[in-house]
Each structure stands twice: as C-alpha cells, then as structure tokens.
Design an enzyme around this catalytic site. Structure first.
Site, short mmCIF file in Angstrom:
data_model
loop_
_atom_site.label_atom_id
_atom_site.label_comp_id
_atom_site.label_asym_id
_atom_site.label_seq_id
_atom_site.Cartn_x
_atom_site.Cartn_y
_atom_site.Cartn_z
N ASN A 35 45.45 39.52 40.14
CA ASN A 35 45.28 40.91 40.55
C ASN A 35 43.84 41.12 41.01
O ASN A 35 42.94 40.38 40.59
CB ASN A 35 45.57 41.82 39.35
CG ASN A 35 45.42 43.30 39.67
OD1 ASN A 35 45.88 43.76 40.72
ND2 ASN A 35 44.76 44.05 38.81
N HIS A 47 41.04 44.22 40.99
CA HIS A 47 40.80 45.54 40.40
C HIS A 47 39.44 46.04 40.89
O HIS A 47 38.45 45.28 40.87
CB HIS A 47 40.81 45.44 38.86
CG HIS A 47 40.58 46.76 38.21
ND1 HIS A 47 41.56 47.73 38.14
CD2 HIS A 47 39.47 47.29 37.65
CE1 HIS A 47 41.06 48.80 37.55
NE2 HIS A 47 39.80 48.56 37.24
N SER A 102 36.85 42.89 40.86
CA SER A 102 37.12 41.66 40.10
C SER A 102 38.50 41.13 40.45
O SER A 102 39.46 41.90 40.51
CB SER A 102 37.10 41.94 38.59
OG SER A 102 35.93 42.64 38.19
N ASP A 149 44.43 45.35 33.04
CA ASP A 149 43.16 44.97 33.67
C ASP A 149 42.29 44.15 32.71
O ASP A 149 41.06 44.20 32.78
CB ASP A 149 42.38 46.21 34.15
CG ASP A 149 43.19 47.03 35.15
OD1 ASP A 149 43.92 46.44 35.95
OD2 ASP A 149 43.09 48.27 35.10
C1 GAR Z 1 42.06 48.12 46.29
O1 GAR Z 1 40.81 48.75 46.16
C2 GAR Z 1 42.44 47.43 44.99
O2 GAR Z 1 41.33 46.89 44.31
C3 GAR Z 1 43.02 48.59 44.22
O3 GAR Z 1 43.76 49.31 45.16
C4 GAR Z 1 43.17 49.15 46.45
C5 GAR Z 1 44.23 48.68 47.41
O4 GAR Z 1 43.76 48.65 48.72
N1 GAR Z 1 43.82 48.14 43.13
C6 GAR Z 1 43.96 48.81 41.99
O5 GAR Z 1 43.42 49.87 41.78
C7 GAR Z 1 44.85 48.12 40.99
N2 GAR Z 1 44.76 48.78 39.72
P1 GAR Z 1 44.56 47.89 49.85
O6 GAR Z 1 46.00 48.39 49.75
O7 GAR Z 1 43.90 48.35 51.13
O8 GAR Z 1 44.43 46.43 49.61
#
Ligand code: GAR
Length: 210
Positions: free
Chosen positions: A106, A108, A135, A144
């Site tokens: 994942n 985060h 991360s 997480d």
């Molecule tokens: C990213 O910032 C990722 O780190 C976060 O969602 C966004 C997705 O962007 N993930 C989380 O918050 C997971 N808990 P994307 O769809 O443009 O890749």
C-alpha cells in the site's frame, strides 16, 4: 510477475506504475485493475493502457467479509503475484490480508507511523510538522501499520494548504511506488518475520529514505 492494482479514484499512482512498466523500469505486467467505485479516472487510465478493468461496488455486498471474498476471487482469477493498493480507500478484513501476506503493498500519504488514517495533509499542517511525505508498506491487519519499505519526504511550507501539500507529496509517491514494486518484482525486497529486507540487508523501521 503479474500485478493487480486496486484503486478508488484518480489513479495517478496507477499511472506512474503503468508508465514504469511501459519503460521497463518495472519488469512485470499489470494484468488487472479493480475499482470499488465506477467511472473513476483510474479506470480510464487502465483502459488507455490496454489493461483489463473490473468494478466491484462494496455497497452491493451484505458485509465487509462478503465483499472481500469477492475481491479475493477477482484478484486470484488474474493469478496475481503482487497486489498493489493505489488509493484504494477500503479497510480490508484480516482474512483478505492473511491470504496475501507478503505480497500486498500500500501507499499511504504520510511519514508512517505518523498520521495513519485520513486527512493526513491537514493534520500535518495543523500539527506544525516541518516535513511530511508518503510511505510504501506491506499491509498487515493493523491499519497503515505494516512494515515500511520506502518513504519520500517533502518540506511543509508556511503557505501550504492541504491541497498544495498533497500535490507535492504525490510527486514523491510517483517516485517511490514504482521503485518499491520493482524491488519486489526482482526479488530484492523481502518480508521476513515482520521486517523488510532489501538485497539481504534489514531495512530501518522507516524504510529507505528518499
Ligand atoms: C494517494 O495520495 C495515496 O497515497 C492515498 O490516496 C491517494 C490516491 O491518489 N491513499 C490513501 O490515503 C490510502 N489510505 P491516486 O488515486 O491519484 O493514486
């Protein structure tokens, strides 16, 4: 290796992974993209790249367990070696996480263990953090909380809003996620007894720092 990516939205991390595969920077194939939300940009990105897509809407299932079982079936039909969560905004059941132990990762948007959960950018600003980032970690049943592989850092600027900070963090995400995936694909990265090893060397608990 065969990779399945799970998304819920824009899919900019998915795009970074697709681009890295196309350039040979990740020596593996993304064979399927599954979204729990219909009509999101990430699905269009996958289709554009010629990758099969599937939508599984969690509200169509009676329980979290039922949804995760269906999700697991869909992933396993692709014979995935690695499952990559890229903005997949669902908490996964322990049975699902156990099934993919050591091959589920994942990204985060915080420097874990700081700011697990949601609204990480605003919380970093509110706390007066001077640095923030993202991360990549192996997923365990702890939200997480799994072993960190790599972190990308950015400064928090006095004029930052949650949006401007999120944008700067995303740039780092698109660097660190393909790197972590390629380490996994080449076998350089391993999870042993709850710790990450890169080329046989135990990583610090914060992972590789970028
Ligand atoms: C990213 O910032 C990722 O780190 C976060 O969602 C966004 C997705 O962007 N993930 C989380 O918050 C997971 N808990 P994307 O769809 O443009 O890749």
């Amino acid at each position: 290796m065969r990779i399945v990516v799970l998304i819920s939205g824009s899919g900019s991390n998915l795009q970074a992974l697709l681009d890295a595969c196309a350039k040979g920077e990740i020596q593996a194939a993304i064979v399927g993209v599954i979204s729990n939300k219909p009509n999101v940009k990430g699905l269009a990105r996958a289709t554009q790249a010629g990758v099969a897509t599937q939508v599984l809407q969690h509200q169509d299932y009676a329980s979290r367990e039922a949804f995760d079982q269906k999700l697991q079936q869909a992933i396993d039909a692709y014979e995935a070696d690695l499952v990559v969560l890229a903005g997949f905004m669902r908490i996964l059941t322990p049975a699902f996480v156990d099934h993919y132990a050591g091959r589920l990762i994942n990204i985060h948007p915080s420097l874990l263990p700081k700011f697990t959960g949601l609204h990480t950018h605003q919380r970093a600003i509110d706390e007066g953090a001077t640095e923030h980032g993202a991360s990549v970690h192996f997923v365990t049943s702890e939200l997480d909380g799994g072993p960190v592989i790599i972190q990308g850092k950015v400064p928090v600027l006095p004029e930052d809003t949650a949006e401007s900070l999120a944008q700067r963090v995303l740039v780092q995400e698109h660097i660190i996620y393909p790197r972590a995936v390629q380490w996994f694909v080449t076998g350089a990265l391993q999870l042993t007894d709850g710790r990450c090893y890169l080329n046989g060397a135990k990583l610090p608990v914060q992972g590789v720092q970028v």
